[in-house]
Design a protein around this motif. Sequence first.
Motif, mmCIF file in Angstrom:
data_model
loop_
_atom_site.group_PDB
_atom_site.id
_atom_site.type_symbol
_atom_site.label_atom_id
_atom_site.label_comp_id
_atom_site.label_asym_id
_atom_site.label_seq_id
_atom_site.Cartn_x
_atom_site.Cartn_y
_atom_site.Cartn_z
ATOM 1 N N GLN A 243 39.872 1.650 -11.126
ATOM 2 C CA GLN A 243 39.166 0.742 -10.237
ATOM 3 C C GLN A 243 39.178 1.345 -8.844
ATOM 4 O O GLN A 243 40.150 1.959 -8.435
ATOM 5 N N GLN A 244 38.084 1.204 -8.131
ATOM 6 C CA GLN A 244 38.060 1.685 -6.754
ATOM 7 C C GLN A 244 37.332 0.674 -5.902
ATOM 8 O O GLN A 244 36.184 0.304 -6.193
ATOM 9 N N GLY A 245 37.998 0.180 -4.870
ATOM 10 C CA GLY A 245 37.419 -0.822 -3.999
ATOM 11 C C GLY A 245 37.065 -0.241 -2.657
ATOM 12 O O GLY A 245 37.577 0.807 -2.257
ATOM 13 N N GLY A 246 36.196 -0.930 -1.955
ATOM 14 C CA GLY A 246 35.828 -0.513 -0.614
ATOM 15 C C GLY A 246 36.815 -1.081 0.379
ATOM 16 O O GLY A 246 38.009 -1.131 0.144
ATOM 17 N N GLY A 247 36.288 -1.548 1.490
ATOM 18 C CA GLY A 247 37.164 -2.109 2.504
ATOM 19 C C GLY A 247 37.819 -1.025 3.319
ATOM 20 O O GLY A 247 37.620 0.168 3.118
ATOM 21 N N ARG A 248 38.650 -1.464 4.257
ATOM 22 C CA ARG A 248 39.234 -0.544 5.210
ATOM 23 C C ARG A 248 40.167 0.455 4.550
ATOM 24 O O ARG A 248 40.234 1.610 4.931
ATOM 25 N N GLY A 249 40.904 0.023 3.533
ATOM 26 C CA GLY A 249 41.927 0.892 2.989
ATOM 27 C C GLY A 249 41.448 1.913 1.995
ATOM 28 O O GLY A 249 42.135 2.893 1.740
ATOM 29 N N GLY A 250 40.272 1.730 1.392
ATOM 30 C CA GLY A 250 39.832 2.655 0.373
ATOM 31 C C GLY A 250 40.797 2.688 -0.786
ATOM 32 O O GLY A 250 41.387 3.715 -1.107
ATOM 33 N N VAL A 251 41.005 1.535 -1.442
ATOM 34 C CA VAL A 251 42.030 1.386 -2.466
ATOM 35 C C VAL A 251 41.495 1.786 -3.838
ATOM 36 O O VAL A 251 40.380 1.430 -4.202
ATOM 37 N N ALA A 252 42.311 2.522 -4.602
ATOM 38 C CA ALA A 252 41.961 2.902 -5.967
ATOM 39 C C ALA A 252 43.141 2.614 -6.883
ATOM 40 O O ALA A 252 44.293 2.822 -6.506
ATOM 41 N N VAL A 253 42.854 2.113 -8.085
ATOM 42 C CA VAL A 253 43.873 1.943 -9.111
ATOM 43 C C VAL A 253 43.814 3.168 -10.015
ATOM 44 O O VAL A 253 42.755 3.491 -10.561
ATOM 45 N N ILE A 254 44.939 3.858 -10.153
ATOM 46 C CA ILE A 254 44.967 5.123 -10.886
ATOM 47 C C ILE A 254 46.031 5.073 -11.979
ATOM 48 O O ILE A 254 47.074 4.465 -11.823
ATOM 49 N N ASP A 255 45.736 5.733 -13.076
ATOM 50 C CA ASP A 255 46.646 5.785 -14.217
ATOM 51 C C ASP A 255 47.387 7.120 -14.167
ATOM 52 O O ASP A 255 46.885 8.144 -14.616
ATOM 53 N N THR A 256 48.596 7.107 -13.609
ATOM 54 C CA THR A 256 49.339 8.342 -13.364
ATOM 55 C C THR A 256 50.402 8.557 -14.443
ATOM 56 O O THR A 256 50.720 7.648 -15.208
ATOM 57 N N PRO A 257 50.999 9.760 -14.500
ATOM 58 C CA PRO A 257 52.115 9.980 -15.425
ATOM 59 C C PRO A 257 53.305 9.066 -15.140
ATOM 60 O O PRO A 257 54.143 8.845 -16.024
ATOM 61 N N ALA A 258 53.373 8.506 -13.922
ATOM 62 C CA ALA A 258 54.454 7.584 -13.567
ATOM 63 C C ALA A 258 54.079 6.131 -13.830
ATOM 64 O O ALA A 258 54.862 5.231 -13.532
ATOM 65 N N GLY A 259 52.895 5.910 -14.414
ATOM 66 C CA GLY A 259 52.437 4.553 -14.677
ATOM 67 C C GLY A 259 51.245 4.194 -13.809
ATOM 68 O O GLY A 259 50.772 4.994 -12.994
#
Length: 243
Positions: free
Chosen positions: A43-59
């Motif tokens: 998931q990637q959202g706009g807004g000031r922070g530029g937030v993304a949800v990422i599936d990493t090796p750490a979870g």
Amino acid sequence: MAMQERIREGAAGAILCDAAVSSQVGDDWFDPAVWRARDALRQQGGGRGGVAVIDTPAGECVLRHYRRGGMVARLMGDRYLWTGADRTRCFAEFRLLVAVAALGLPGPVAVACRYRRHGLFYTADLITRRIPGAWTLAECLGYGRLDGELAGRVGMLVARFHRAGIWHADLNAHNVLVTPEQLYLIDFDRGRRRAPADGWRRSNLRRLRRSLLKLGAAAQGEAVFEAQLWQPLLERYERTLHA
């Protein structure tokens, strides 16, 4: 066990991370395009922070790029004045989150952060573990799920942080997360630990109140808002703060 931090410096900046994942974290972790290419950008959202949800090796984690807001954003965008590594926004927030966790308070778990130097300026990113199944308090309000019981739980949450001397620089309904198990505070950019004082605590509460009113919490009238939401929040806040 307290989290052990590790810093890896490079020519253009440095990465600060949880030592448990330090061998895995590199500059590619802070690039949404890399995660998208791996089909791991959820998931990637706009807004000031530029937030993304990422599936990493750490979870599953949340990647946030620091970006200025308001009028100064037109001039500075995502750049901040360099005054030393320990004073970067990302290092400060990472270490505050570590302190929050050590105090047993419900906040995001820090995974890694990075700054990159650009002459007199720097840019920054932060990765935290995602809190699953959460709604923001703003979403709860929008869907009619904010009632006196939930408002009281919000008051208790804020009081726990205030009692521990944790000041949230932007306490608003978007930075309170609600799950079936418990509530969380998120986004501690510019937050810090402060000596106990009524002044900053009350200012924090007023900021939260303005946020709720701006989002329409007083749609049925301010008197209804006071009686059904704000007073339950304040009462639970006071009981928890002085417990």
